[in-house]
Design a protein around this motif. Sequence first.
Motif, PDB file in Angstrom:
ATOM      1  N   TRP A   1       0.835  -1.200   0.000  1.00  0.00           N
ATOM      2  CA  TRP A   1       0.000   0.000   0.000  1.00  0.00           C
ATOM      3  C   TRP A   1       0.873   1.255   0.000  1.00  0.00           C
ATOM      4  CZ3 TRP A   1      -3.575  -1.638   4.633  1.00  0.00           C
ATOM      5  CH2 TRP A   1      -4.424  -2.659   4.225  1.00  0.00           C
ATOM      6  N   PRO A   2       0.377   2.369  -0.552  1.00  0.00           N
ATOM      7  CA  PRO A   2       1.145   3.619  -0.503  1.00  0.00           C
ATOM      8  C   PRO A   2       1.354   4.051   0.952  1.00  0.00           C
ATOM      9  CG  PRO A   2      -0.771   3.833  -1.949  1.00  0.00           C
ATOM     10  CD  PRO A   2      -0.898   2.518  -1.255  1.00  0.00           C
ATOM     11  N   SER A   3       2.531   4.527   1.278  1.00  0.00           N
ATOM     12  CA  SER A   3       2.864   4.861   2.666  1.00  0.00           C
ATOM     13  C   SER A   3       1.999   5.991   3.233  1.00  0.00           C
ATOM     14  CB  SER A   3       4.339   5.215   2.791  1.00  0.00           C
ATOM     15  OG  SER A   3       4.640   6.336   1.995  1.00  0.00           O
ATOM     16  N   PHE A   4       1.509   6.912   2.383  1.00  0.00           N
ATOM     17  CA  PHE A   4       0.735   8.036   2.913  1.00  0.00           C
ATOM     18  C   PHE A   4      -0.630   7.618   3.458  1.00  0.00           C
ATOM     19  CE2 PHE A   4      -0.922   8.044  -1.411  1.00  0.00           C
ATOM     20  CZ  PHE A   4      -2.257   8.392  -1.243  1.00  0.00           C
TER      21      PHE A   4
ATOM     22  N   GLY B   1      -1.481  14.565   1.639  1.00  0.00           N
ATOM     23  CA  GLY B   1      -0.863  15.878   1.750  1.00  0.00           C
ATOM     24  C   GLY B   1      -1.917  16.955   1.640  1.00  0.00           C
ATOM     25  N   GLN B   2      -1.788  17.835   0.659  1.00  0.00           N
ATOM     26  CA  GLN B   2      -2.720  18.940   0.478  1.00  0.00           C
ATOM     27  C   GLN B   2      -3.991  18.554  -0.267  1.00  0.00           C
ATOM     28  OE1 GLN B   2      -2.358  22.111   1.643  1.00  0.00           O
ATOM     29  NE2 GLN B   2      -0.519  21.455   2.715  1.00  0.00           N
ATOM     30  N   GLN B   3      -3.984  17.392  -0.897  1.00  0.00           N
ATOM     31  CA  GLN B   3      -5.153  17.019  -1.712  1.00  0.00           C
ATOM     32  C   GLN B   3      -5.554  15.573  -1.477  1.00  0.00           C
ATOM     33  OE1 GLN B   3      -3.703  17.753  -5.639  1.00  0.00           O
ATOM     34  NE2 GLN B   3      -2.579  15.853  -5.773  1.00  0.00           N
ATOM     35  N   ASP B   4      -6.781  15.235  -1.875  1.00  0.00           N
ATOM     36  CA  ASP B   4      -7.263  13.867  -1.782  1.00  0.00           C
ATOM     37  C   ASP B   4      -6.748  13.078  -2.978  1.00  0.00           C
ATOM     38  OD1 ASP B   4      -8.658  14.659   0.436  1.00  0.00           O
ATOM     39  OD2 ASP B   4     -10.591  14.772  -0.575  1.00  0.00           O
ATOM     40  N   LYS B   5      -6.459  11.802  -2.744  1.00  0.00           N
ATOM     41  CA  LYS B   5      -5.980  10.936  -3.814  1.00  0.00           C
ATOM     42  C   LYS B   5      -6.783   9.649  -3.830  1.00  0.00           C
ATOM     43  CE  LYS B   5      -1.278  12.665  -3.715  1.00  0.00           C
ATOM     44  NZ  LYS B   5       0.140  12.356  -3.603  1.00  0.00           N
ATOM     45  N   VAL B   6      -7.140   9.177  -5.026  1.00  0.00           N
ATOM     46  CA  VAL B   6      -7.818   7.898  -5.183  1.00  0.00           C
ATOM     47  C   VAL B   6      -6.759   6.809  -5.249  1.00  0.00           C
ATOM     48  CG1 VAL B   6      -9.299   6.492  -6.664  1.00  0.00           C
ATOM     49  CG2 VAL B   6      -9.796   8.924  -6.352  1.00  0.00           C
ATOM     50  N   VAL B   7      -6.950   5.774  -4.437  1.00  0.00           N
ATOM     51  CA  VAL B   7      -6.000   4.676  -4.343  1.00  0.00           C
ATOM     52  C   VAL B   7      -6.725   3.372  -4.643  1.00  0.00           C
ATOM     53  CG1 VAL B   7      -4.439   3.456  -2.774  1.00  0.00           C
ATOM     54  CG2 VAL B   7      -4.697   5.924  -2.589  1.00  0.00           C
ATOM     55  N   SER B   8      -6.087   2.504  -5.417  1.00  0.00           N
ATOM     56  CA  SER B   8      -6.605   1.165  -5.692  1.00  0.00           C
ATOM     57  C   SER B   8      -5.924   0.196  -4.725  1.00  0.00           C
ATOM     58  CB  SER B   8      -6.279   0.784  -7.138  1.00  0.00           C
ATOM     59  OG  SER B   8      -6.601  -0.566  -7.366  1.00  0.00           O
ATOM     60  N   LEU B   9      -6.729  -0.565  -3.970  1.00  0.00           N
ATOM     61  CA  LEU B   9      -6.199  -1.467  -2.952  1.00  0.00           C
ATOM     62  C   LEU B   9      -6.761  -2.871  -3.111  1.00  0.00           C
ATOM     63  CD1 LEU B   9      -6.809   0.794   0.172  1.00  0.00           C
ATOM     64  CD2 LEU B   9      -4.631   0.427  -0.974  1.00  0.00           C
TER      65      LEU B   9
END
Length: 83
Positions: free
Chosen positions: A21-24, A56-64
């Motif tokens: 998974w992305p660390s953020f 961070g400053q914005q929302d990000k869509v992540v595929s998990l």
Amino acid sequence: MNIGGGKNFVAIDEIKQCNSWPSFIISKKDKNSCITKEGKLIIQLGSRAYALFKGGQQDKVVSLDLSKSSIVTNVPKNHIRLQ
């Protein structure tokens, strides 16, 4: 199908899965498991989920891949507690 529909959630999984998974999106991590930050489930089809996380400053869509993850959603404030 577990469609999602904008539910807030956190995912809990073993470290092997967490490392993909992305660390953020990771809130807590130890040598055996991790917990994501709170995200918003957009859609889940089988084991694949698309979720929105603060990046961070914005929302990000992540595929998990959530095939073996435990998913925890918020309990509504007006729920009825059974004794």
